[in-house]
Design a protein around this motif. Structure first.
Motif, PDB file in Angstrom:
ATOM      1  N   VAL A 234       0.783  -1.237   0.000  1.00 41.07           N
ATOM      2  CA  VAL A 234       0.000   0.000   0.000  1.00 41.07           C
ATOM      3  C   VAL A 234       0.815   1.288   0.000  1.00 41.07           C
ATOM      4  N   VAL A 235       2.086   1.229   0.403  1.00 38.08           N
ATOM      5  CA  VAL A 235       2.856   2.467   0.574  1.00 38.08           C
ATOM      6  C   VAL A 235       2.980   3.253  -0.727  1.00 38.08           C
ATOM      7  N   THR A 236       3.074   2.575  -1.853  1.00 37.54           N
ATOM      8  CA  THR A 236       3.210   3.278  -3.136  1.00 37.54           C
ATOM      9  C   THR A 236       1.874   3.479  -3.838  1.00 37.54           C
ATOM     10  N   GLY A 237       0.773   3.110  -3.186  1.00 33.13           N
ATOM     11  CA  GLY A 237      -0.537   3.215  -3.815  1.00 33.13           C
ATOM     12  C   GLY A 237      -0.988   4.648  -4.026  1.00 33.13           C
ATOM     13  N   THR A 238      -1.732   4.869  -5.102  1.00 29.24           N
ATOM     14  CA  THR A 238      -2.316   6.187  -5.356  1.00 29.24           C
ATOM     15  C   THR A 238      -3.564   6.353  -4.499  1.00 29.24           C
ATOM     16  N   LEU A 239      -4.069   7.558  -4.450  1.00 33.85           N
ATOM     17  CA  LEU A 239      -5.308   7.808  -3.706  1.00 33.85           C
ATOM     18  C   LEU A 239      -6.442   6.947  -4.249  1.00 33.85           C
ATOM     19  N   GLU A 240      -6.502   6.819  -5.559  1.00 32.13           N
ATOM     20  CA  GLU A 240      -7.578   6.027  -6.170  1.00 32.13           C
ATOM     21  C   GLU A 240      -7.458   4.551  -5.790  1.00 32.13           C
ATOM     22  N   GLU A 241      -6.237   4.033  -5.788  1.00 32.23           N
ATOM     23  CA  GLU A 241      -6.023   2.635  -5.427  1.00 32.23           C
ATOM     24  C   GLU A 241      -6.365   2.386  -3.957  1.00 32.23           C
ATOM     25  N   LEU A 242      -5.977   3.313  -3.106  1.00 33.65           N
ATOM     26  CA  LEU A 242      -6.286   3.175  -1.684  1.00 33.65           C
ATOM     27  C   LEU A 242      -7.788   3.274  -1.443  1.00 33.65           C
ATOM     28  N   GLN A 243      -8.435   4.129  -2.206  1.00 34.47           N
ATOM     29  CA  GLN A 243      -9.889   4.243  -2.105  1.00 34.47           C
ATOM     30  C   GLN A 243     -10.551   2.905  -2.436  1.00 34.47           C
ATOM     31  N   GLY A 244     -10.030   2.227  -3.446  1.00 38.18           N
ATOM     32  CA  GLY A 244     -10.580   0.932  -3.805  1.00 38.18           C
ATOM     33  C   GLY A 244     -10.385  -0.101  -2.718  1.00 38.18           C
TER      34      GLY A 244
END
Length: 310
Positions: free
Chosen positions: A73-83
């Motif tokens: 998760v550390v490199t995830g974008t806001l959109e990916e984290l939202q998912g």
């Protein structure tokens, strides 16, 4: 730093930690290991972090609390984290971080807190953290899900230069001392089956056998701890002298597989058939007749409870 950008749009690492609830050491490790959070350098050489990382890092903290690993998760974008989190949790992550109950804090964050204590040689925080999680989770969960991954993380940190040799030794000594003190308390006045715990000659690693002793002490079995680097003939003699029911040997990956197999076969051949030989650890060989090999402490605990501690 780009002259178009204003200094007030950036935070120091301490300020970023305070805003997000993520420890300073974790932020440094993540940046070195994963390239995130991103930073800019001042002319003085000091790092500064853009304020727009705050929302993303709060979402990462919530993902860790939900059980996701930092590497995912550390490199995830806001959109990916939202998912990952779902819309409601994601929206909550953009507000001030809430006070979480201790039981809701993920194992990942606990381990990160411990590694930060190692970085600071903070013995009090580290030891208190061990006691707190042992009381909360019990010996088996502590060993499997906290102690073992913590030791692995510190070892990997040493390999890539995140920790010095002295810091790695500090962490290992603290964990070993803690486990030893806890299982010895549980081992007092036990009258159940006798379990001998040791390592083979040439294997000085102690943490694996300390973890094995802690898990064994959960049962009715009585632990006799020989410590590491025990000569083969001494192991055989101790098994007979103590009338052991089980011999547990932890094998580190630094051991030569051919030598390990030779030692185990010799030990097995010189013990009574009623004595069970158990091996574990990253260097434990497979396929040796009459040798019980366990990859997980939970499997070993189930076997010991059913076969020896009925």
């Amino acid at each position: 730093m780009n002259n178009v950008l204003k200094i007030e749009d950036y935070l120091s690492i301490g300020e970023l930690s305070k805003e997000t609830g993520v420890g300073v050491h974790s932020l440094r490790v993540w940046e070195k290991r994963y390239g995130a959070p991103r930073s800019e350098r001042l002319p003085s050489g000091h790092r500064r972090y853009p304020k727009d990382e705050v929302t993303r890092l709060r979402a990462i903290a919530r993902a860790l609390e939900s059980g996701y690993r930092a590497s995912k998760v550390v490199t995830g974008t806001l959109e990916e984290l939202q998912g990952l989190l779902g819309a409601q949790n994601f929206m909550n992550s953009s507000t001030e971080p809430s006070e979480s109950e201790p039981g809701q804090v993920s194992r990942e964050l606990i381990i990160e807190k411990w590694t930060e204590a190692v970085h600071q040689f903070d013995e009090f925080t580290l030891t208190q953290g061990f006691y707190e999680e042992w009381r909360k989770n019990g010996p088996l969960d502590f060993v499997m899900n906290l102690a073992a991954p913590f030791v692995v993380q510190v070892g990997k940190g040493w390999e890539i230069g995140e920790f010095t040799v002295s810091q790695e030794h500090f962490a290992s000594e603290r964990m070993e001392h803690f486990l030893s003190s806890m299982w010895r308390r549980m081992n007092e006045r036990k009258e159940g089956p006798v379990v001998l715990v040791t390592t083979l000659p040439g294997d000085p690693h102690r943490l694996g056998i300390q973890m094995c002793a802690a898990v064994t002490a959960v049962t009715e079995a009585r632990v006799i701890f020989l410590g590491p680097d025990t000569p083969t003939d001494e192991i055989i003699w101790a098994v007979k002298q103590c009338q052991a029911d089980v011999l547990c040997i932890s094998v580190s990956p630094t051991m030569d597989p051919v030598e390990v197999e030779g030692h185990l076969k010799m030990i097995k051949a010189n013990m009574k058939k009623t004595v069970d030989l158990v091996v574990g650890g990253n260097g434990a060989p497979e396929g040796i007749s009459g040798v019980n090999r366990f990859e997980r402490f939970s499997d070993y605990l189930d076997w010991l409870t059913v076969k020896k501690c009925r």
